[in-house]
Design a protein around this motif. Sequence first.
Motif, PDB file in Angstrom:
ATOM      1  N   TYR A 175      70.794  10.835   6.035  1.00  0.00           N
ATOM      2  CA  TYR A 175      69.718  11.464   6.905  1.00  0.00           C
ATOM      3  C   TYR A 175      70.119  12.656   7.877  1.00  0.00           C
ATOM      4  N   GLU A 220      68.905   6.103  -1.513  1.00  0.00           N
ATOM      5  CA  GLU A 220      68.690   5.157  -0.865  1.00  0.00           C
ATOM      6  C   GLU A 220      69.746   4.001  -0.819  1.00  0.00           C
ATOM      7  N   LYS A 235      70.474  -2.199   8.431  1.00  0.00           N
ATOM      8  CA  LYS A 235      69.607  -1.201   7.495  1.00  0.00           C
ATOM      9  C   LYS A 235      68.219  -1.624   7.328  1.00  0.00           C
ATOM     10  N   TRP A 236      67.909  -2.786   7.081  1.00  0.00           N
ATOM     11  CA  TRP A 236      66.543  -3.469   6.683  1.00  0.00           C
ATOM     12  C   TRP A 236      65.908  -2.803   8.287  1.00  0.00           C
ATOM     13  N   LYS A 253      65.460   1.039   8.852  1.00  0.00           N
ATOM     14  CA  LYS A 253      64.299   1.516   7.808  1.00  0.00           C
ATOM     15  C   LYS A 253      62.905   1.133   8.343  1.00  0.00           C
ATOM     16  N   GLN A 260      60.128   3.781   9.561  1.00  0.00           N
ATOM     17  CA  GLN A 260      58.751   3.778   8.998  1.00  0.00           C
ATOM     18  C   GLN A 260      57.718   3.949  10.094  1.00  0.00           C
ATOM     19  N   SER A 311      61.043   9.631   4.205  1.00  0.00           N
ATOM     20  CA  SER A 311      62.289   8.898   3.538  1.00  0.00           C
ATOM     21  C   SER A 311      63.243   9.936   2.871  1.00  0.00           C
TER      22      SER A 311
END
Length: 139
Positions: A18, A52, A66-67, A70, A74, A80
């Motif tokens: 990123y 990803e 990580k979840w 993310k 969002q 993304s």
Amino acid sequence: MGNKAVIVVHSGDMDKIYSALIIGNGALSMGLESSLYFTFWGLQRLKKGGLEAGPLSKMHMLGLGKWMVKKRMQKANVASLEKLMQDYKELGGRIIACEMTMEIMGIKKEELRTEWIDEYGAVGTYIHEAKDASITLFI
């Protein structure tokens, strides 16, 4: 010094990919040229389905960290990685894939997203890109 940013993308960690793409896009949007030189674990992210796939660099927690990151991204409408890469290429950003890393890690060109890659090269290619750059980074 030229109006160019050159970034070595050594890490394959999601947050570092990123960072490289956000900085690269920022440089391009400010009128600089930009090249990303993908090597070692960073090169893994150029594999088909690999952009990803990287872990979070800190607090990965078997994927839970990580979840969570993310989800927060969002919610904050952060683009993304796929969208950032698309923007980077549309703005004229260059991607260089390290041939030595491909050989060492057994990565074949067919495994990579070749539509993103502008050049395959080694350290000389990076030096040629970076020698006149006003910004050089190692991520």
